[in-house]
Design a protein around this motif. Sequence first.
Motif, PDB file in Angstrom:
ATOM      1  N   ASP A 199     -16.108   2.223  34.864  1.00  0.00           N
ATOM      2  CA  ASP A 199     -17.311   2.568  35.621  1.00  0.00           C
ATOM      3  C   ASP A 199     -18.011   3.812  35.087  1.00  0.00           C
ATOM      4  O   ASP A 199     -19.243   3.893  35.090  1.00  0.00           O
ATOM      5  CB  ASP A 199     -16.950   2.788  37.096  1.00  0.00           C
ATOM      6  N   GLY A 200     -17.242   4.795  34.631  1.00  0.00           N
ATOM      7  CA  GLY A 200     -17.833   6.035  34.115  1.00  0.00           C
ATOM      8  C   GLY A 200     -18.677   5.782  32.887  1.00  0.00           C
ATOM      9  O   GLY A 200     -19.837   6.220  32.806  1.00  0.00           O
ATOM     10  N   ALA A 201     -18.116   5.046  31.924  1.00  0.00           N
ATOM     11  CA  ALA A 201     -18.850   4.724  30.685  1.00  0.00           C
ATOM     12  C   ALA A 201     -20.048   3.838  30.993  1.00  0.00           C
ATOM     13  O   ALA A 201     -21.127   4.003  30.406  1.00  0.00           O
ATOM     14  CB  ALA A 201     -17.919   4.034  29.689  1.00  0.00           C
ATOM     15  N   GLY A 202     -19.866   2.892  31.933  1.00  0.00           N
ATOM     16  CA  GLY A 202     -20.960   1.994  32.297  1.00  0.00           C
ATOM     17  C   GLY A 202     -22.110   2.726  32.962  1.00  0.00           C
ATOM     18  O   GLY A 202     -23.272   2.463  32.664  1.00  0.00           O
TER      19      GLY A 202
ATOM     20  N   GLU B 213     -23.550   0.168  42.390  1.00  0.00           N
ATOM     21  CA  GLU B 213     -23.261   1.255  43.335  1.00  0.00           C
ATOM     22  C   GLU B 213     -22.493   0.719  44.555  1.00  0.00           C
ATOM     23  O   GLU B 213     -22.521  -0.483  44.821  1.00  0.00           O
ATOM     24  CB  GLU B 213     -24.574   1.900  43.803  1.00  0.00           C
ATOM     25  N   PRO B 214     -21.820   1.587  45.329  1.00  0.00           N
ATOM     26  CA  PRO B 214     -21.122   1.156  46.550  1.00  0.00           C
ATOM     27  C   PRO B 214     -22.103   0.508  47.536  1.00  0.00           C
ATOM     28  O   PRO B 214     -23.297   0.812  47.547  1.00  0.00           O
ATOM     29  CB  PRO B 214     -20.559   2.467  47.122  1.00  0.00           C
ATOM     30  N   ASP B 215     -21.587  -0.383  48.389  1.00  0.00           N
ATOM     31  CA  ASP B 215     -22.423  -1.149  49.314  1.00  0.00           C
ATOM     32  C   ASP B 215     -23.269  -0.288  50.247  1.00  0.00           C
ATOM     33  O   ASP B 215     -24.366  -0.678  50.636  1.00  0.00           O
ATOM     34  CB  ASP B 215     -21.545  -2.088  50.157  1.00  0.00           C
TER      35      ASP B 215
ATOM     36  N   THR C  24     -13.994   8.518  42.617  1.00  0.00           N
ATOM     37  CA  THR C  24     -14.339   7.482  43.595  1.00  0.00           C
ATOM     38  C   THR C  24     -13.527   6.207  43.425  1.00  0.00           C
ATOM     39  O   THR C  24     -13.828   5.196  44.060  1.00  0.00           O
ATOM     40  CB  THR C  24     -15.839   7.141  43.467  1.00  0.00           C
ATOM     41  N   VAL C  25     -12.523   6.207  42.534  1.00  0.00           N
ATOM     42  CA  VAL C  25     -11.689   5.021  42.361  1.00  0.00           C
ATOM     43  C   VAL C  25     -10.941   4.730  43.672  1.00  0.00           C
ATOM     44  O   VAL C  25     -10.274   5.619  44.209  1.00  0.00           O
ATOM     45  CB  VAL C  25     -10.663   5.218  41.217  1.00  0.00           C
TER      46      VAL C  25
END
Length: 463
Positions: free
Chosen positions: A91-94, A322-324, A458-459
Amino acid sequence: MGKTSITTNSDGTKRALSNRHVQMIAIGGTIGTGLFLGAGSTISKTGPSILIVYALLGVFFFLMMRAIGEMFYSDPSQHTFVSFITKYLGDGAGRFAGWTYWIGLVFVGMAELTAIATYVQYWLPNLPTWLIEIIFLVILTMINLIAARMFGETEFWFAMIKIVAIVAMIVIGVYMAFTAFKTPMGHASFSNLTASYSMFPKGINNFIAAFPMVFFAFQGIEFVSITIGETKNPQSVVKKAVNETLFRILIFYIGALVIIMSIIPWRTLSANQSPFVQVFKLAGLPAAAAVINFVVLTSASSALNSVLFSAGRHFYQLAVDEPDNSWLKRNFGAISKNGVPAKAILISATLVLITPLMSLTHGLTSVFTIVTSVSSDMYIIVYTLSMLAHRKYRASTDFLSDGFKMPGYKITSVLTIAFFTIIFITLFFVPGDAIPAIGAIVWTVLFGSWCYFDAKRTVPVVK
């Protein structure tokens, strides 16, 4: 084509783009104003050796497209190649790649909008720059909001104009070369390419400086991959579009450059005027400058059209990831009734709208130039991340052993990553490019670190 033939994806986007659209979008992404206007500058640096630079970069861009194409072939539901960076590098790289690429697209859009105003003022010098920019931005945004098919149809005709101009120049040039057409600089002949040939006629530094110039001319070649999520028969289309990348580069870039240097000995070629204008004028076309101005106007419009399409999909993907409960996902992670990420396209277009404001304040121009250069340099980093994601894909259970595989992967993957790294290093040897390159490094370290640690923080905890 009737509505019944258009498949709707689970997220609401529609597979409305046909093979005809995608092939032309691929050509449009490969050929930009860098060829029509910038070829004279690159030729003046290295002479006929520029053909080696274009060929070498063409091979590595083809390999990058094969890597991206292989991942899309295995999962054609994705809207952007950045999705694979998230999937395989985390997620960080993305997040870093997604925001970096999207910001870069916005600045490319601003640069293309500025160019459009310049080309229109060739005919209407008294029309205000800001008004031209707003008119074109509104029209192209509306085209993108209507439907993906409308975007595809518009790109089809934009690309057709570029192809006709290049083919006409090549056909006229071949005729002039075979008939030894007399020009003020001598006779047209293919022997002009080899006369007093030297690998580094203006020194090795100029030869090295040509690499980043040609790299940025090819920038945008990956736009075709972003259409795969909205294409009919995506797996067959992606194979055809990617495999013809190298062929297009050979014909449209190298073929055009060979003809230009055959008609006009490269030492007498003006670096400040379009070589296409120079060749057409020698052939006796009095309106050459106006014709090429029209071609580059459509080329810049095509680039802006593609930027709005791509930026909209990338911002939509950023929102979806992103989170819901996030504000970004609630407001921009949705598809309109027309099957396009309308809100994501509009926010991208709104930021490009800064360009008309800049035209009113000349003091911002130099800052804009530096920031645009920084964002261009960051593309090299994003391209490299896509290659690293491909390596992870190859080691994953997603890998299709009978899929659309990158040729000679074990060697070509490493060579492509190494080559992109070398291109970035060459920026420090080109006057004016070192500061933007440092800016790209600073952005990568600071923003990249924030994305990495925020992703770690946030994992979700697995119970």
